[in-house]
Scaffold this active site. Structure first.
Site, PDB file in Angstrom:
ATOM      1  N   SER A 178       0.790  -1.226   0.000  1.00 45.40           N
ATOM      2  CA  SER A 178       0.000   0.000   0.000  1.00 45.40           C
ATOM      3  C   SER A 178       0.821   1.274   0.000  1.00 45.40           C
ATOM      4  O   SER A 178       0.315   2.331  -0.412  1.00 45.40           O
ATOM      5  CB  SER A 178      -0.936   0.007   1.206  1.00 45.40           C
ATOM      6  OG  SER A 178      -0.203  -0.050   2.422  1.00 45.40           O
ATOM      7  N   HIS A 206      -5.463  -3.688  -2.301  1.00 53.52           N
ATOM      8  CA  HIS A 206      -5.206  -2.681  -3.332  1.00 53.52           C
ATOM      9  C   HIS A 206      -5.114  -3.267  -4.744  1.00 53.52           C
ATOM     10  O   HIS A 206      -4.801  -2.548  -5.677  1.00 53.52           O
ATOM     11  CB  HIS A 206      -3.924  -1.918  -2.994  1.00 53.52           C
ATOM     12  CG  HIS A 206      -4.009  -1.175  -1.699  1.00 53.52           C
ATOM     13  ND1 HIS A 206      -4.496   0.109  -1.604  1.00 53.52           N
ATOM     14  CD2 HIS A 206      -3.697  -1.547  -0.433  1.00 53.52           C
ATOM     15  CE1 HIS A 206      -4.468   0.505  -0.343  1.00 53.52           C
ATOM     16  NE2 HIS A 206      -3.992  -0.496   0.384  1.00 53.52           N
ATOM     17  N   LYS A 237     -12.339   0.114  -1.254  1.00 48.81           N
ATOM     18  CA  LYS A 237     -11.359   0.805  -2.096  1.00 48.81           C
ATOM     19  C   LYS A 237     -11.884   0.815  -3.534  1.00 48.81           C
ATOM     20  O   LYS A 237     -12.746   1.611  -3.873  1.00 48.81           O
ATOM     21  CB  LYS A 237      -9.992   0.153  -1.939  1.00 48.81           C
ATOM     22  CG  LYS A 237      -9.454   0.282  -0.508  1.00 48.81           C
ATOM     23  CD  LYS A 237      -8.100  -0.348  -0.342  1.00 48.81           C
ATOM     24  CE  LYS A 237      -7.526  -0.077   1.052  1.00 48.81           C
ATOM     25  NZ  LYS A 237      -8.330  -0.703   2.143  1.00 48.81           N
TER      26      LYS A 237
END
Length: 384
Positions: A178, A206, A237
């Site tokens: 990240s 991610h 996300k």
């Protein structure tokens, strides 16, 4: 006095330029942000596909609340599990190509559940040194031996695995790191897991929605499949909403449902969220143009930055970090950008190693090429 110790600690954070402060957004999640009445061009969020402010997703959440109400009422194993959650979990398993999936409230909760469920005293966890804090905390909760290997150092990991006498072994890694934006060597990690009879836990917070065919994530990006893989993806996300899930072999997920304390002993997320996430999955699967645009933005940024003393880390993902080094200098550059109405967060220890403070640029499909060129032109002008 105890309060004096706290005050001294806060003062020390100030001296080392490590105190964190919140900024209150006055707009929905978007590159066009307003803070304290001031418009800003934001490169801060993990909303990689630009779905957090997608009207179709907002309407699905509202529809879910009309159908299912605003709360779940209990933990999932008491009375807080709903038919729409079954539907979401089946959709997630199908999307990821696994036998089963289990929904969690957040990625942090999912990770806190996985590691203690699959390891304990007498076992050993092998973790990449740059793993997310949730995986570090989960390893400590598991009470297993924790061995942290240097970032993506397969030789050191293999040596540690070969010399381990633990009854059960877990290899644990972020898929996309990240704060660096690089991708873990998942095929090699799976090969090591198979050779040393270990589980492989992959945190794809991610990568899910961004990488792989149809946005199916980092494991799909590499074409991997194994009962040893315990796959965690987050839904706050790229998915644009909230929550997380763990996908894998049916027996693995059943064991997790029985043993993950962060699943068993917490109130379940609102069922309305699952209704919205079913819409999000469809948007992700149909989001090829969003992902293509995102890759084009990455190329624009890397192609136009011209930095001498600062270091742009190599990343093929929307996470594009610029390492400056000194904490205060990094804060100063972030402040200069804000004076230009550009918001890029300054990331400092302990989130990143000491001496590697950085600007963490996050690109989203909601950005334009003109947005990125404005950022690169400003950075080139500010850079020493």
């Amino acid at each position: 006095m105890l309060i004096d110790d706290l005050r001294a600690g806060l003062a020390d954070l100030d001296i080392r330029a490590l105190r964190r402060r919140r900024r209150s957004l006055e707009t929905q999640c978007s590159p066009r942000a307003v803070i304290d009445g001031r418009p800003m061009l934001a490169f801060c969020s993990n909303d990689y596909l630009g779905l957090a402010s997608e009207p179709l997703l907002a309407e699905a959440l509202a529809e879910g609340a009309r159908l299912w109400g605003s709360g779940s009422g209990a933990s999932a194993l008491v009375s807080g599990h709903y038919a729409v959650v079954d539907e979401l979990e089946q959709a997630l398993a199908g999307f990821c190509g696994t036998e089963r999936a289990l929904a969690f409230g957040t990625g942090y909760l999912a990770n806190l559940g996985i590691l203690p469920a699959f390891s304990g005293r007498g076992d050993e966890i092998f973790a990449d040194r740059l793993n997310h804090a949730s995986l570090v905390d989960a390893a400590l909760l598991a009470r297993a031996t924790l061995t942290r290997y240097p970032h993506c150092d397969l030789d050191r990991l293999e040596h540690a695995l070969a010399h381990s006498t633990a009854r059960r072994k877990l290899i644990v890694s972020d898929a996309v790191f990240s704060m660096d934006g690089d991708i873990a060597p998942l095929p090699a990690l799976l090969e090591l897991a198979e050779r040393h009879d270990a589980w492989l836990v992959v945190d794809d917070a991610h990568g899910f929605g961004v990488l792989g065919p149809g946005g199916r994530g980092s494991v799909a990006h590499f074409g991997l499949s194994s009962w040893r893989l315990i796959y965690m993806g987050t839904l706050g996300k790229a998915a644009g909403a909230a929550g997380a899930f763990v996908a894998g072999n049916a027996d693995v997920i059943e064991w997790l449902m029985q043993k993950a304390r962060s699943y068993v002993f917490t109130t379940a997320p609102p069922p309305a969220l699952s209704h919205a996430l079913l819409c999000s999955l469809r948007l992700i699967e149909d989001g090829t143009s969003r992902r293509n645009h995102l890759q084009a933005l990455i190329a624009t940024l890397t192609g136009h930055l011209d930095l001498q003393r600062w270091h742009l880390l190599s990343s093929r993902t929307p996470i594009q970090p610029i390492v400056i080094g000194d904490n205060q200098r990094t804060l100063d550059v972030a402040a200069r950008l804000q004076q230009e109405s550009i918001w890029v967060p300054a990331i400092r220890p302990p989130t990143v190693p000491v001496g590697s403070a950085r600007l963490r640029i996050s690109l989203t499909a909601a950005h334009t090429h003109e947005d990125v060129l404005r950022l690169t032109d400003t950075l080139n002008r500010l850079a020493p």
